[in-house]
Write a protein that holds these residues in place. Structure first.
Motif, PDB file in Angstrom:
ATOM      1  N   SER A 217       8.016   5.153   0.254  1.00 58.19           N
ATOM      2  CA  SER A 217       7.749   6.011   1.495  1.00 58.19           C
ATOM      3  C   SER A 217       8.839   7.275   0.833  1.00 58.19           C
ATOM      4  O   SER A 217       9.738   6.929   0.408  1.00 58.19           O
ATOM      5  CB  SER A 217       8.431   5.713   2.880  1.00 58.19           C
ATOM      6  OG  SER A 217       9.833   4.891   2.664  1.00 58.19           O
TER       7      SER A 217
ATOM      8  N   TRP B 203       8.452  -1.135  -0.088  1.00 59.81           N
ATOM      9  CA  TRP B 203       7.446  -0.315   0.165  1.00 59.81           C
ATOM     10  C   TRP B 203       8.166   0.987  -0.737  1.00 59.81           C
ATOM     11  O   TRP B 203       9.241   0.148  -0.704  1.00 59.81           O
ATOM     12  CB  TRP B 203       7.721  -0.434   1.523  1.00 59.81           C
ATOM     13  CG  TRP B 203       8.696   0.238   2.418  1.00 59.81           C
ATOM     14  CD1 TRP B 203       9.424   1.659   2.603  1.00 59.81           C
ATOM     15  CD2 TRP B 203       9.566  -0.940   2.563  1.00 59.81           C
ATOM     16  NE1 TRP B 203      10.089   0.741   3.429  1.00 59.81           N
ATOM     17  CE2 TRP B 203      10.541   0.476   3.009  1.00 59.81           C
ATOM     18  CE3 TRP B 203       9.710  -2.322   2.737  1.00 59.81           C
ATOM     19  CZ2 TRP B 203      11.936  -0.538   3.749  1.00 59.81           C
ATOM     20  CZ3 TRP B 203      10.689  -2.916   3.100  1.00 59.81           C
ATOM     21  CH2 TRP B 203      11.538  -2.374   3.846  1.00 59.81           C
TER      22      TRP B 203
ATOM     23  N   ILE C 152      -2.337   9.801  -2.774  1.00 62.59           N
ATOM     24  CA  ILE C 152      -1.790  10.778  -1.792  1.00 62.59           C
ATOM     25  C   ILE C 152      -1.102  11.990  -2.392  1.00 62.59           C
ATOM     26  O   ILE C 152      -0.633  12.033  -3.644  1.00 62.59           O
ATOM     27  CB  ILE C 152      -0.778   9.590  -1.170  1.00 62.59           C
ATOM     28  CG1 ILE C 152      -1.797   8.689  -0.898  1.00 62.59           C
ATOM     29  CG2 ILE C 152      -0.329  10.960  -0.424  1.00 62.59           C
ATOM     30  CD1 ILE C 152      -0.284   7.140  -0.547  1.00 62.59           C
TER      31      ILE C 152
ATOM     32  N   LEU D 189      -5.519   4.266  -4.998  1.00 68.45           N
ATOM     33  CA  LEU D 189      -5.526   5.189  -4.237  1.00 68.45           C
ATOM     34  C   LEU D 189      -4.601   6.249  -4.568  1.00 68.45           C
ATOM     35  O   LEU D 189      -4.066   6.129  -5.400  1.00 68.45           O
ATOM     36  CB  LEU D 189      -4.101   4.165  -3.380  1.00 68.45           C
ATOM     37  CG  LEU D 189      -2.883   4.687  -2.275  1.00 68.45           C
ATOM     38  CD1 LEU D 189      -3.661   5.436  -1.057  1.00 68.45           C
ATOM     39  CD2 LEU D 189      -1.455   3.814  -2.516  1.00 68.45           C
TER      40      LEU D 189
ATOM     41  N   LEU E  82      -3.166   1.945   3.207  1.00 72.24           N
ATOM     42  CA  LEU E  82      -1.988   1.629   1.775  1.00 72.24           C
ATOM     43  C   LEU E  82      -1.254   0.211   1.450  1.00 72.24           C
ATOM     44  O   LEU E  82      -0.257   0.187   0.783  1.00 72.24           O
ATOM     45  CB  LEU E  82      -0.713   2.513   2.659  1.00 72.24           C
ATOM     46  CG  LEU E  82      -1.290   3.905   2.959  1.00 72.24           C
ATOM     47  CD1 LEU E  82      -0.245   4.386   4.128  1.00 72.24           C
ATOM     48  CD2 LEU E  82      -1.209   4.552   1.835  1.00 72.24           C
TER      49      LEU E  82
ATOM     50  N   LEU F 151       3.829   5.405   1.516  1.00 71.33           N
ATOM     51  CA  LEU F 151       2.767   5.600   0.228  1.00 71.33           C
ATOM     52  C   LEU F 151       2.047   4.471   0.323  1.00 71.33           C
ATOM     53  O   LEU F 151       1.487   4.631  -0.401  1.00 71.33           O
ATOM     54  CB  LEU F 151       3.185   6.668  -0.541  1.00 71.33           C
ATOM     55  CG  LEU F 151       4.544   7.981  -0.738  1.00 71.33           C
ATOM     56  CD1 LEU F 151       5.050   8.612  -1.286  1.00 71.33           C
ATOM     57  CD2 LEU F 151       3.439   8.422   0.409  1.00 71.33           C
ATOM     58  N   LEU F 152       2.896   4.038  -0.284  1.00 69.57           N
ATOM     59  CA  LEU F 152       2.722   2.027   0.008  1.00 69.57           C
ATOM     60  C   LEU F 152       3.429   1.122   0.323  1.00 69.57           C
ATOM     61  O   LEU F 152       4.730   0.590   0.677  1.00 69.57           O
ATOM     62  CB  LEU F 152       2.952   1.733  -1.925  1.00 69.57           C
ATOM     63  CG  LEU F 152       2.452   0.727  -2.926  1.00 69.57           C
ATOM     64  CD1 LEU F 152       0.816   0.154  -2.763  1.00 69.57           C
ATOM     65  CD2 LEU F 152       2.942   0.678  -3.863  1.00 69.57           C
TER      66      LEU F 152
END
Length: 162
Positions: A49, A47, A16, A14, A160, A38-39
């Motif tokens: 973000s 998570w 980004i 992954l 994600l 983002l994950l």
């Protein structure tokens, strides 16, 4: 997660680049606020973000069941319950159970920060009564619904999830 540059993040397969990302990936989370997931780590219940707020605003009063880490990328923000201001380059570690109300500080009137949230985010009213919550599963579902509705599809969301 390995930080590649101020706007690029990589984890396993992954990667980004938030500087070149489709603007539709930013999910509205309020009148002047957007979240860029983002994950999603289902095993750890966490998570990662980015939160972006344009203009002065407030995120509902809340507490976290576990610790949270954040890094300010742009703008200024703080907690109504504290007397400090976060600026670009500032790092924060929030202990589990801390109750606070995030607001965009008027100094710059905007903010963008990267947050790693471990465990549930519990929204509270002024009497500390629980009014709502988010966890990794709720966040995944909200983002999947948003991606379907804006035409991005769910492959982005699946990419994600770890």
């Amino acid at each position: 997660m390995v930080k590649i540059s101020p706007t690029t993040y990589a984890h396993d397969d992954l990667e980004i680049s938030t500087a070149q990302i489709d603007p539709r990936r930013w999910m509205p989370v309020g009148e002047k606020a957007w979240s860029l997931p983002l994950l999603f780590d289902r095993n750890a219940g966490s998570w990662v973000s980015q939160l972006r707020v344009e203009g002065e605003g407030t995120v509902e009063r809340h507490r976290h069941a576990n610790a949270v880490m954040g890094y300010t990328l742009d703008g200024t923000w703080g907690y109504r319950e504290r007397d400090w201001v976060m600026r670009a380059g500032s790092f924060i570690w929030e202990p589990a159970g801390d109750i606070h109300t995030l607001y965009v500080h008027p100094e710059q009137g905007k903010m963008t920060a990267l947050f790693h949230v471990y465990g549930p985010l519990i929204y509270l009213d002024q009497n500390d009564t629980v009014i709502d919550y988010d966890d990794v599963f709720v966040r995944i579902e909200k983002y999947a619904k948003y991606c379907r509705e804006c035409g991005l599809g769910e492959d982005i969301v699946r990419s994600l999830i770890r």
